[in-house]
Design a protein around this motif. Structure first.
Motif, PDB file in Angstrom:
ATOM      1  N   SER A  41     -69.182 -44.275 -88.208  1.00  0.00           N
ATOM      2  CA  SER A  41     -69.078 -43.004 -87.492  1.00  0.00           C
ATOM      3  C   SER A  41     -70.184 -42.818 -86.450  1.00  0.00           C
ATOM      4  CB  SER A  41     -69.107 -41.835 -88.478  1.00  0.00           C
ATOM      5  OG  SER A  41     -70.353 -41.805 -89.152  1.00  0.00           O
ATOM      6  N   VAL A  42     -71.251 -43.607 -86.533  1.00  0.00           N
ATOM      7  CA  VAL A  42     -72.358 -43.494 -85.580  1.00  0.00           C
ATOM      8  C   VAL A  42     -71.952 -44.032 -84.210  1.00  0.00           C
ATOM      9  CG1 VAL A  42     -74.718 -44.253 -85.093  1.00  0.00           C
ATOM     10  CG2 VAL A  42     -74.071 -43.571 -87.401  1.00  0.00           C
ATOM     11  N   GLY A  43     -71.021 -44.966 -84.203  1.00  0.00           N
ATOM     12  CA  GLY A  43     -70.551 -45.523 -82.941  1.00  0.00           C
ATOM     13  C   GLY A  43     -70.819 -47.012 -82.850  1.00  0.00           C
ATOM     14  N   HIS A  44     -70.878 -47.505 -81.637  1.00  0.00           N
ATOM     15  CA  HIS A  44     -71.031 -48.933 -81.401  1.00  0.00           C
ATOM     16  C   HIS A  44     -71.903 -49.169 -80.172  1.00  0.00           C
ATOM     17  CE1 HIS A  44     -67.679 -47.689 -78.796  1.00  0.00           C
ATOM     18  NE2 HIS A  44     -68.183 -48.579 -77.966  1.00  0.00           N
ATOM     19  N   ILE A  45     -72.284 -50.409 -79.993  1.00  0.00           N
ATOM     20  CA  ILE A  45     -72.937 -50.807 -78.747  1.00  0.00           C
ATOM     21  C   ILE A  45     -72.006 -51.816 -78.078  1.00  0.00           C
ATOM     22  CG2 ILE A  45     -75.295 -50.312 -79.441  1.00  0.00           C
ATOM     23  CD1 ILE A  45     -75.674 -53.237 -80.097  1.00  0.00           C
ATOM     24  N   SER A  46     -71.959 -51.775 -76.761  1.00  0.00           N
ATOM     25  CA  SER A  46     -71.050 -52.680 -76.059  1.00  0.00           C
ATOM     26  C   SER A  46     -71.820 -53.596 -75.120  1.00  0.00           C
ATOM     27  CB  SER A  46     -69.988 -51.893 -75.290  1.00  0.00           C
ATOM     28  OG  SER A  46     -70.568 -51.023 -74.358  1.00  0.00           O
ATOM     29  N   PHE A  47     -71.223 -54.747 -74.880  1.00  0.00           N
ATOM     30  CA  PHE A  47     -71.810 -55.790 -74.056  1.00  0.00           C
ATOM     31  C   PHE A  47     -70.745 -56.362 -73.137  1.00  0.00           C
ATOM     32  CE2 PHE A  47     -73.747 -55.765 -78.239  1.00  0.00           C
ATOM     33  CZ  PHE A  47     -75.095 -55.721 -77.958  1.00  0.00           C
ATOM     34  N   SER A  48     -71.163 -56.862 -72.003  1.00  0.00           N
ATOM     35  CA  SER A  48     -70.223 -57.580 -71.145  1.00  0.00           C
ATOM     36  C   SER A  48     -69.833 -58.868 -71.860  1.00  0.00           C
ATOM     37  CB  SER A  48     -70.868 -57.914 -69.802  1.00  0.00           C
ATOM     38  OG  SER A  48     -71.887 -58.888 -69.984  1.00  0.00           O
ATOM     39  N   ASP A  49     -68.686 -59.441 -71.481  1.00  0.00           N
ATOM     40  CA  ASP A  49     -68.279 -60.720 -72.068  1.00  0.00           C
ATOM     41  C   ASP A  49     -69.347 -61.785 -71.866  1.00  0.00           C
ATOM     42  OD1 ASP A  49     -65.866 -60.009 -73.216  1.00  0.00           O
ATOM     43  OD2 ASP A  49     -64.654 -60.665 -71.522  1.00  0.00           O
ATOM     44  N   LYS A  50     -69.970 -61.786 -70.694  1.00  0.00           N
ATOM     45  CA  LYS A  50     -71.000 -62.783 -70.393  1.00  0.00           C
ATOM     46  C   LYS A  50     -72.191 -62.646 -71.343  1.00  0.00           C
ATOM     47  CE  LYS A  50     -73.827 -64.617 -66.667  1.00  0.00           C
ATOM     48  NZ  LYS A  50     -74.199 -64.513 -65.260  1.00  0.00           N
ATOM     49  N   ALA A  51     -72.658 -61.427 -71.536  1.00  0.00           N
ATOM     50  CA  ALA A  51     -73.806 -61.188 -72.420  1.00  0.00           C
ATOM     51  C   ALA A  51     -73.447 -61.499 -73.868  1.00  0.00           C
ATOM     52  CB  ALA A  51     -74.274 -59.740 -72.293  1.00  0.00           C
ATOM     53  N   PHE A  52     -72.255 -61.112 -74.297  1.00  0.00           N
ATOM     54  CA  PHE A  52     -71.844 -61.364 -75.684  1.00  0.00           C
ATOM     55  C   PHE A  52     -71.665 -62.863 -75.911  1.00  0.00           C
ATOM     56  CE2 PHE A  52     -68.849 -61.161 -79.351  1.00  0.00           C
ATOM     57  CZ  PHE A  52     -69.696 -60.500 -80.212  1.00  0.00           C
ATOM     58  N   GLY A  53     -71.125 -63.557 -74.936  1.00  0.00           N
ATOM     59  CA  GLY A  53     -70.975 -65.004 -75.028  1.00  0.00           C
ATOM     60  C   GLY A  53     -72.320 -65.703 -75.154  1.00  0.00           C
ATOM     61  N   ALA A  54     -73.316 -65.248 -74.395  1.00  0.00           N
ATOM     62  CA  ALA A  54     -74.655 -65.818 -74.479  1.00  0.00           C
ATOM     63  C   ALA A  54     -75.263 -65.567 -75.858  1.00  0.00           C
ATOM     64  CB  ALA A  54     -75.545 -65.232 -73.391  1.00  0.00           C
ATOM     65  N   PHE A  55     -75.026 -64.387 -76.409  1.00  0.00           N
ATOM     66  CA  PHE A  55     -75.498 -64.059 -77.750  1.00  0.00           C
ATOM     67  C   PHE A  55     -74.887 -65.007 -78.788  1.00  0.00           C
ATOM     68  CE2 PHE A  55     -74.506 -61.702 -81.696  1.00  0.00           C
ATOM     69  CZ  PHE A  55     -75.782 -61.568 -82.202  1.00  0.00           C
ATOM     70  N   LEU A  56     -73.566 -65.185 -78.723  1.00  0.00           N
ATOM     71  CA  LEU A  56     -72.891 -66.068 -79.669  1.00  0.00           C
ATOM     72  C   LEU A  56     -73.369 -67.515 -79.519  1.00  0.00           C
ATOM     73  CD1 LEU A  56     -69.238 -64.702 -79.532  1.00  0.00           C
ATOM     74  CD2 LEU A  56     -70.977 -64.314 -81.294  1.00  0.00           C
ATOM     75  N   LYS A  57     -73.573 -67.933 -78.303  1.00  0.00           N
ATOM     76  CA  LYS A  57     -74.069 -69.291 -78.063  1.00  0.00           C
ATOM     77  C   LYS A  57     -75.439 -69.477 -78.707  1.00  0.00           C
ATOM     78  CE  LYS A  57     -74.948 -72.636 -74.415  1.00  0.00           C
ATOM     79  NZ  LYS A  57     -74.945 -72.881 -72.982  1.00  0.00           N
ATOM     80  N   GLY A  58     -76.277 -68.452 -78.607  1.00  0.00           N
ATOM     81  CA  GLY A  58     -77.602 -68.492 -79.215  1.00  0.00           C
ATOM     82  C   GLY A  58     -77.551 -68.571 -80.728  1.00  0.00           C
ATOM     83  N   LEU A  59     -76.517 -68.003 -81.339  1.00  0.00           N
ATOM     84  CA  LEU A  59     -76.372 -68.064 -82.792  1.00  0.00           C
ATOM     85  C   LEU A  59     -76.022 -69.468 -83.265  1.00  0.00           C
ATOM     86  CD1 LEU A  59     -74.394 -64.793 -83.588  1.00  0.00           C
ATOM     87  CD2 LEU A  59     -76.806 -65.249 -83.989  1.00  0.00           C
ATOM     88  N   ARG A  60     -75.296 -70.162 -82.434  1.00  0.00           N
ATOM     89  CA  ARG A  60     -74.856 -71.511 -82.821  1.00  0.00           C
ATOM     90  C   ARG A  60     -76.003 -72.443 -82.748  1.00  0.00           C
ATOM     91  NH1 ARG A  60     -70.172 -70.395 -79.059  1.00  0.00           N
ATOM     92  NH2 ARG A  60     -68.785 -69.247 -80.394  1.00  0.00           N
TER      93      ARG A  60
END
Length: 60
Positions: A41-60
């Motif tokens: 209920s607090v909400g969410h944070i949003s990211f551009s596809d480019k930023a989210f893709g970079a985040f996921l790449k960093g996790l790998r």
């Protein structure tokens, strides 16, 4: 322009262990949103596809 996630479907990772400490992700064209399953209920944070893709790449 702010993305509209009002009708987006948030999904939990299939790797979640079921203890309630996870996040959910929703996608709309060009953006991804992340929210805490314990505090939806607090909400969410949003990211551009480019930023989210970079985040996921960093996790790998």
């Amino acid at each position: 322009m702010r993305p509209d996630f009002s009708t987006a479907t948030f999904k939990t990772s299939t790797r979640t262990d079921g203890n309630g400490t996870c996040v959910e992700v929703a996608r709309v064209p060009g953006f991804a949103a992340v929210r805490d399953t314990k505090h939806r209920s607090v909400g969410h944070i949003s990211f551009s596809d480019k930023a989210f893709g970079a985040f996921l790449k960093g996790l790998r």
